[in-house]
Write an enzyme that holds these catalytic residues in place. Structure first.
Site, PDB file in Angstrom:
ATOM      1  N   HIS A   2       2.877   9.493   1.135  1.00 32.06           N
ATOM      2  CA  HIS A   2       1.529   9.351   0.574  1.00 32.06           C
ATOM      3  C   HIS A   2       1.481  10.303  -0.623  1.00 32.06           C
ATOM      4  O   HIS A   2       1.890  11.460  -0.485  1.00 32.06           O
ATOM      5  CB  HIS A   2       0.473   9.742   1.605  1.00 32.06           C
ATOM      6  N   THR A  13      -2.880   6.282  10.041  1.00 30.11           N
ATOM      7  CA  THR A  13      -3.810   6.522   8.934  1.00 30.11           C
ATOM      8  C   THR A  13      -4.026   5.279   8.077  1.00 30.11           C
ATOM      9  O   THR A  13      -4.676   5.354   7.036  1.00 30.11           O
ATOM     10  CB  THR A  13      -3.329   7.689   8.046  1.00 30.11           C
ATOM     11  N   THR A  14      -3.445   4.153   8.499  1.00 28.40           N
ATOM     12  CA  THR A  14      -3.694   2.875   7.823  1.00 28.40           C
ATOM     13  C   THR A  14      -4.179   1.892   8.884  1.00 28.40           C
ATOM     14  O   THR A  14      -3.863   2.065  10.063  1.00 28.40           O
ATOM     15  CB  THR A  14      -2.399   2.322   7.179  1.00 28.40           C
ATOM     16  N   HIS A  32       7.775   6.958   5.312  1.00 31.54           N
ATOM     17  CA  HIS A  32       7.080   6.588   4.072  1.00 31.54           C
ATOM     18  C   HIS A  32       6.352   7.820   3.555  1.00 31.54           C
ATOM     19  O   HIS A  32       6.311   8.853   4.213  1.00 31.54           O
ATOM     20  CB  HIS A  32       6.105   5.435   4.334  1.00 31.54           C
ATOM     21  N   HIS A  65       0.838  -1.207   0.000  1.00 35.91           N
ATOM     22  CA  HIS A  65       0.000   0.000   0.000  1.00 35.91           C
ATOM     23  C   HIS A  65       0.867   1.248   0.000  1.00 35.91           C
ATOM     24  O   HIS A  65       0.393   2.355  -0.240  1.00 35.91           O
ATOM     25  CB  HIS A  65      -0.938   0.003   1.210  1.00 35.91           C
ATOM     26  N   HIS A  89       5.776  10.945   6.181  1.00 36.29           N
ATOM     27  CA  HIS A  89       5.509  10.546   7.562  1.00 36.29           C
ATOM     28  C   HIS A  89       6.735   9.860   8.139  1.00 36.29           C
ATOM     29  O   HIS A  89       7.229   8.887   7.566  1.00 36.29           O
ATOM     30  CB  HIS A  89       4.322   9.575   7.632  1.00 36.29           C
TER      31      HIS A  89
HETATM   32 ZN   LIG Z   1       1.547   7.546   6.613  1.00 37.13          ZN
END
Ligand SMILES: [Zn+2]
Ligand SMILES: *[C@@H]1O[C@H](CO)[C@@H](O)[C@H](O)[C@H]1NC(C)=O
Ligand SMILES: *[C@@H]1O[C@H](CO)[C@@H](O)[C@H](O)[C@H]1NC(C)=O
Ligand SMILES: *[C@@H]1O[C@H](CO)[C@@H](O)[C@H](O)[C@H]1NC(C)=O
Length: 317
Positions: A127, A233-234, A125, A98, A150
């Site tokens: 987004h 957020t995941t 990571h 993801h 992040h």
């Molecule tokens: Zn994140």
């Protein structure tokens, strides 16, 4: 003697088939982003994550839209202390299906800024959107930025993310927005290159001599930030995160943004793009800022200017 009619055979078969299909779709139900969904790869998009992961339906979820006129100044939000962020480390990048995680050594330590403890880094990571379209998770007065970085930290005393998820302030997440620049960001190039080497889920690679401090804005520019309490957020969306979102953005060229959004594929086989969760309700939470209302200094500057002009006028006469 009973006769087995073709009809009852068909019915029995289709019943069995549907049970098999149902159990397959049930057991392979995995979470995904909206853009990943397809008819032959069913998965749970963000609107139904809570059905698989109850925490995702909680009342302190992330990301959020920050309404700057409602943000409150908290003078206790002093400078953060970054230790080891400028040391070079070989980091592993892995496609997680993801996003892609860049592991960080725990020698990177974060404290200060009203954080309740000292934290150690785990990974960073990103987004992003599609090509250069907006893809940040947090939004500022409704504006979505091209990309968001992040950096995930856990309290020093914990050894795993799972342990930290059990503590309402177990995780400290630093977030940076990216802003499109005319020139390539040479410090960011190592990250983009690393992403290019892990196209498929499970692929991993080593990126040599990464200095996270070089990718982040200069430390002197990090005293202005927003702070609120939220979640990962995941999935599993654990409400264990002290969020710090910096005002200072990181530059990135359109070319680099396009490259990032075309390098990887999701676990469903679709191009990895738009891997951000929509904004969640605040549910009465407050967002704080580290610096006083930015209107005040400029108003003061305007008065100084008026006084200077008047002073000049009086001097002339
Ligand atoms: Zn994140
Ligand atoms: C989370 O906390 C509970 C209750 O204190 C404990 O039983 C459990 O082992 C903890 N889980 C982890 C992963 O630390
Ligand atoms: C990346 O993953 C794909 C699919 O699992 C695999 O076929 C390929 O060999 C992997 N590549 C590397 C460099 O590990
Ligand atoms: C879904 O079906 C399409 C068209 O039949 C195919 O091209 C694609 O590879 C399939 N995707 C997966 C994940 O099976």
């Amino acid at each position: 003697m009973r006769q087995v009619t073709p009809l009852s055979l068909t019915m029995a078969f289709s019943l069995q088939l549907s049970v098999v299909l149902w159990s397959v779709s049930f057991t392979t139900a995995q979470w995904c982003y909206q853009g990943q969904y397809s008819c032959n790869a069913t998965c749970s998009d963000p609107s139904v994550w809570f059905t698989l992961f109850p925490n995702c339906g909680g009342d302190r979820q992330s990301p959020i839209n920050i309404v700057t006129s409602k943000v409150r100044h908290d003078p206790a939000l002093t400078e953060l202390h970054f230790q080891g962020y400028h040391e070079a480390h070989d980091v592993t990048v892995e496609n997680m299906g993801h996003s892609a995680h860049f592991t960080l050594p725990p020698t990177l330590r974060l404290s200060g800024g009203q954080l309740p403890d000292t934290y150690k880094a785990l990974q960073f990571h990103l987004h992003w959107g599609t090509d250069a379209s907006p893809g940040s998770e947090h939004t500022l007065d409704g504006e979505r930025f091209p990309m968001e970085l992040h950096i995930v930290h856990i309290k020093e005393r914990y050894s795993t993310l799972e342990e930290a998820e059990n503590d309402t302030s177990g995780i400290a997440l630093l977030a940076f927005f990216f802003e499109e620049s005319a020139e390539d960001n040479t410090h960011f190039a190592v990250v983009a290159e690393g992403l290019g080497r892990v196209r498929y889920t499970g692929n991993s690679s080593t990126v040599r001599a990464v200095r996270l401090g070089d990718i982040m804005p200069a430390t002197e520019e990090l005293h202005r930030y927003y702070r609120y309490r939220g979640s990962m957020t995941t999935p599993s969306c654990d409400q264990a995160v002290v969020w710090t979102l910096f005002h200072r953005t990181i530059p990135v060229s359109r070319r680099q943004l396009v490259t990032v959004s075309r390098e990887l594929v999701f676990w469903t086989g679709k191009p990895m793009a738009d891997n951000f969760r929509p904004a969640q309700w605040l549910n009465g939470r407050s967002v704080f800022r580290s610096t006083a209302d930015p209107v005040l200094p400029s108003a003061a500057a305007a008065w100084l200017c008026v006084l200077a002009v008047l002073g000049l006028h009086w001097n002339v006469h």
